[in-house]
Enzyme design. Structure first.
Site, PDB file in Angstrom:
ATOM      1  N   CYS A   1      47.619  36.442  47.780  1.00 43.44           N
ATOM      2  CA  CYS A   1      47.003  36.845  48.782  1.00 43.44           C
ATOM      3  C   CYS A   1      46.505  35.579  49.688  1.00 43.44           C
ATOM      4  O   CYS A   1      45.893  34.728  49.158  1.00 43.44           O
ATOM      5  CB  CYS A   1      45.635  37.582  48.494  1.00 43.44           C
ATOM      6  SG  CYS A   1      44.776  38.453  50.066  1.00 43.44           S
TER       7      CYS A   1
ATOM      8  N   GLU B   1      50.499  43.210  39.543  1.00 45.79           N
ATOM      9  CA  GLU B   1      49.910  44.194  38.294  1.00 45.79           C
ATOM     10  C   GLU B   1      49.593  45.398  39.255  1.00 45.79           C
ATOM     11  O   GLU B   1      49.401  45.349  40.488  1.00 45.79           O
ATOM     12  CB  GLU B   1      48.696  43.594  38.012  1.00 45.79           C
ATOM     13  CG  GLU B   1      47.736  43.205  38.844  1.00 45.79           C
ATOM     14  CD  GLU B   1      46.832  42.068  38.202  1.00 45.79           C
ATOM     15  OE1 GLU B   1      47.120  41.241  37.916  1.00 45.79           O
ATOM     16  OE2 GLU B   1      45.492  42.237  38.411  1.00 45.79           O
TER      17      GLU B   1
ATOM     18  N   CYS C   1      41.080  42.839  40.962  1.00 45.72           N
ATOM     19  CA  CYS C   1      42.423  42.368  41.534  1.00 45.72           C
ATOM     20  C   CYS C   1      42.724  40.955  40.895  1.00 45.72           C
ATOM     21  O   CYS C   1      41.991  40.094  41.201  1.00 45.72           O
ATOM     22  CB  CYS C   1      41.968  42.122  43.013  1.00 45.72           C
ATOM     23  SG  CYS C   1      41.327  43.742  43.934  1.00 45.72           S
TER      24      CYS C   1
ATOM     25  N   CYS D   1      46.358  52.244  41.164  1.00 43.15           N
ATOM     26  CA  CYS D   1      46.019  51.138  42.247  1.00 43.15           C
ATOM     27  C   CYS D   1      47.398  49.908  42.261  1.00 43.15           C
ATOM     28  O   CYS D   1      47.619  49.677  41.263  1.00 43.15           O
ATOM     29  CB  CYS D   1      44.760  50.527  41.906  1.00 43.15           C
ATOM     30  SG  CYS D   1      44.273  49.099  42.605  1.00 43.15           S
TER      31      CYS D   1
ATOM     32  N   CYS E   1      37.295  36.888  44.356  1.00 34.08           N
ATOM     33  CA  CYS E   1      38.433  37.924  44.219  1.00 34.08           C
ATOM     34  C   CYS E   1      39.598  36.724  43.642  1.00 34.08           C
ATOM     35  O   CYS E   1      39.988  35.615  43.968  1.00 34.08           O
ATOM     36  CB  CYS E   1      39.064  38.317  45.413  1.00 34.08           C
ATOM     37  SG  CYS E   1      40.434  39.286  45.000  1.00 34.08           S
TER      38      CYS E   1
ATOM     39  N   CYS F   1      38.818  35.170  49.513  1.00 36.18           N
ATOM     40  CA  CYS F   1      37.737  35.791  49.408  1.00 36.18           C
ATOM     41  C   CYS F   1      37.137  35.109  47.970  1.00 36.18           C
ATOM     42  O   CYS F   1      37.875  34.990  47.100  1.00 36.18           O
ATOM     43  CB  CYS F   1      37.556  37.436  49.212  1.00 36.18           C
ATOM     44  SG  CYS F   1      38.486  38.009  50.509  1.00 36.18           S
TER      45      CYS F   1
HETATM   46  N1  SAH Z   1      42.748  42.796  50.362  1.00 36.07           N
HETATM   47  C1  SAH Z   1      42.537  44.225  50.448  1.00 36.07           C
HETATM   48  C2  SAH Z   1      42.514  44.955  49.208  1.00 36.07           C
HETATM   49  C3  SAH Z   1      41.694  44.213  48.056  1.00 36.07           C
HETATM   50  S1  SAH Z   1      41.164  45.091  46.396  1.00 36.07           S
HETATM   51  C4  SAH Z   1      40.816  44.456  50.741  1.00 36.07           C
HETATM   52  O1  SAH Z   1      40.162  43.200  50.869  1.00 36.07           O
HETATM   53  O2  SAH Z   1      40.058  45.293  50.786  1.00 36.07           O
HETATM   54  C5  SAH Z   1      40.099  46.089  46.635  1.00 36.07           C
HETATM   55  C6  SAH Z   1      38.718  45.735  46.519  1.00 36.07           C
HETATM   56  O3  SAH Z   1      38.184  44.929  45.419  1.00 36.07           O
HETATM   57  C7  SAH Z   1      38.135  44.972  47.670  1.00 36.07           C
HETATM   58  O4  SAH Z   1      36.911  45.371  48.172  1.00 36.07           O
HETATM   59  C8  SAH Z   1      37.829  43.589  46.908  1.00 36.07           C
HETATM   60  O5  SAH Z   1      37.105  42.926  47.881  1.00 36.07           O
HETATM   61  C9  SAH Z   1      37.421  43.872  45.639  1.00 36.07           C
HETATM   62  N2  SAH Z   1      37.330  42.798  44.661  1.00 36.07           N
HETATM   63  C10 SAH Z   1      38.246  42.004  44.473  1.00 36.07           C
HETATM   64  N3  SAH Z   1      37.724  40.991  43.658  1.00 36.07           N
HETATM   65  C11 SAH Z   1      36.576  41.644  42.877  1.00 36.07           C
HETATM   66  C12 SAH Z   1      35.776  41.139  41.929  1.00 36.07           C
HETATM   67  N4  SAH Z   1      35.942  40.431  41.143  1.00 36.07           N
HETATM   68  N5  SAH Z   1      34.652  42.351  41.682  1.00 36.07           N
HETATM   69  C13 SAH Z   1      34.545  43.403  42.389  1.00 36.07           C
HETATM   70  N6  SAH Z   1      35.398  43.551  43.417  1.00 36.07           N
HETATM   71  C14 SAH Z   1      36.356  42.882  43.670  1.00 36.07           C
END
Ligand code: SAH
Length: 355
Positions: free
Chosen positions: A112, A92, A335, A105, A119, A116
């Protein structure tokens, strides 16, 4: 997947293709202008190329490899695109509008490996890396979707995946997005966001590009960070911070730290105080973002009062803080949420057929 697409090629590579097919090198620039300026998606439409050459090209190459499946729009004008890859995988990308700033974005991987704990992207593990072309195509799809009075201004690698775990393809895509013969987006308007892969950050510092770096910190210390970011167990928060300092010393570019606020996990006054201590002396800005709750996890966003308290505490310590509004909540814009939703839908459908 096996047919190479034009969107993943540098000008020099496409020139080599032209020459290998007996055409002059300048045909490459003509093709790229069709793709990046005029939004054309097939060789057929490139009317200033000889017919025979167009035919020859279409036998060996394609312009695009992916197609867009669904566009979801929210009340706040955020739009989400579900992109079908040639191998039937789905990713996406999101279009965000904030005044004159129009941002796409993009995803960098299918799934991934970071897992985390808040996420959606990590829930199904890593399927594969995206090619440079598949990354560039996301930007192109969004650009071609804009109305004539809009202009794409920014690209952020904040979709599905860990960009620095797919380093070469991400860097190649960034170069194509930046190139005057490509999408022509200034490097200062391109941001790579990472969970904190230190080798990748060091390598990025040596690229000599003006790209922005964002580090997903999400915690003031190792105990909290490892709880929500498993990869921190190996890396350690102090190594991430030390590498951020090195990055600044080499590039003189400010760093952004992303901090997703999660109720009862990383959002107390004490957490804010510790964070301010941790970041003392680093030229940076902090992007605070309330958690976008994902059904599979039990975490939720803190109250508005807590969010404001956290923000003000950091500001009192002289830190530059941006409080990001949650965007596209109603279309699962965090994400990987849309990909997850589709996966669950297909699973339910499968169950119906099995019965
Ligand atoms: N792998 C990269 C890109 C990830 S997405 C990274 O970790 O930076 C970009 C941001 O969105 C990251 O900071 C990630 O931690 C955050 N993110 C992911 N899921 C989320 C959620 N459910 N709510 C808020 N932020 C989120």
């Amino acid at each position: 997947m096996d047919v190479q697409s034009i969107t993943g090629m540098l000008l020099s590579e496409l020139e080599a293709v032209c020459i290998s097919m007996g055409a002059p090198a300048y045909r490459a620039k003509q093709m790229l202008s069709w793709v990046y300026e005029k939004g054309v998606m097939s060789f057929d439409q490139m009317t200033n190329l000889p017919k025979d050459f167009r035919h020859q090209l279409s036998e060996k190459y394609q312009v695009f490899s992916a197609r867009v499946d669904a566009i979801n729009q929210t009340a706040d004008s955020t739009e989400k695109f579900l992109v079908h890859l040639a191998d039937e995988n789905v990713i996406e990308c999101v279009l965000l509008r904030e005044g004159k700033r129009v941002t796409v974005c993009v995803s960098s991987q299918v799934g991934c490996a970071m897992a985390c704990r808040f996420c959606a992207s990590g829930l199904m593990g890593l399927e594969r890396n995206l090619t440079a072309g598949e990354i560039v195509e996301q930007v192109l799809y969004v650009k071609n979707h804009l109305s004539s009075n809009e202009r794409l201004t920014n690209v952020v690698f904040m979709g599905i995946g860990e960009p620095l775990a797919n380093y070469d393809n991400v860097m190649k895509a960034a170069r194509i997005i930046n190139a005057p013969w490509g999408l022509g987006i200034g490097a200062r308007h391109i941001t790579i966001s990472t969970v904190g892969i230190v080798d990748g950050i060091r390598k990025l510092a040596q690229e000599g590009l003006q790209i922005n770096l964002a580090i997903s910190l999400h915690a003031p210390d190792d105990a909290v960070r490892t709880r929500i970011i498993p990869s921190n167990e190996k890396t350690g928060i102090h190594s991430v911070i030390a590498t951020a300092r090195e990055y600044f010393e080499t590039t003189h570019r400010d760093i952004s730290f992303e901090y997703t606020l999660i109720d009862g996990v990383n959002a107390s006054k004490q957490d804010a105080e510790s964070l301010a201590r941790l970041l003392r002396g680093i030229q940076c800005n902090i992007n605070l973002l309330p958690l976008n709750a994902v059904e599979e996890f039990h975490f939720k966003a803190p109250s508005w009062e807590t969010i404001e308290m956290f923000c003000k505490t950091l500001e009192k310590h002289g830190l530059v803080v941006t409080l990001r509004k949650k965007k596209g909540d109603d279309i699962n814009a965090a994400c990987g949420q849309l990909r997850l939703q589709r996966h669950k839908f297909l699973r339910e459908k499968e169950k119906l057929f099995v019965k």
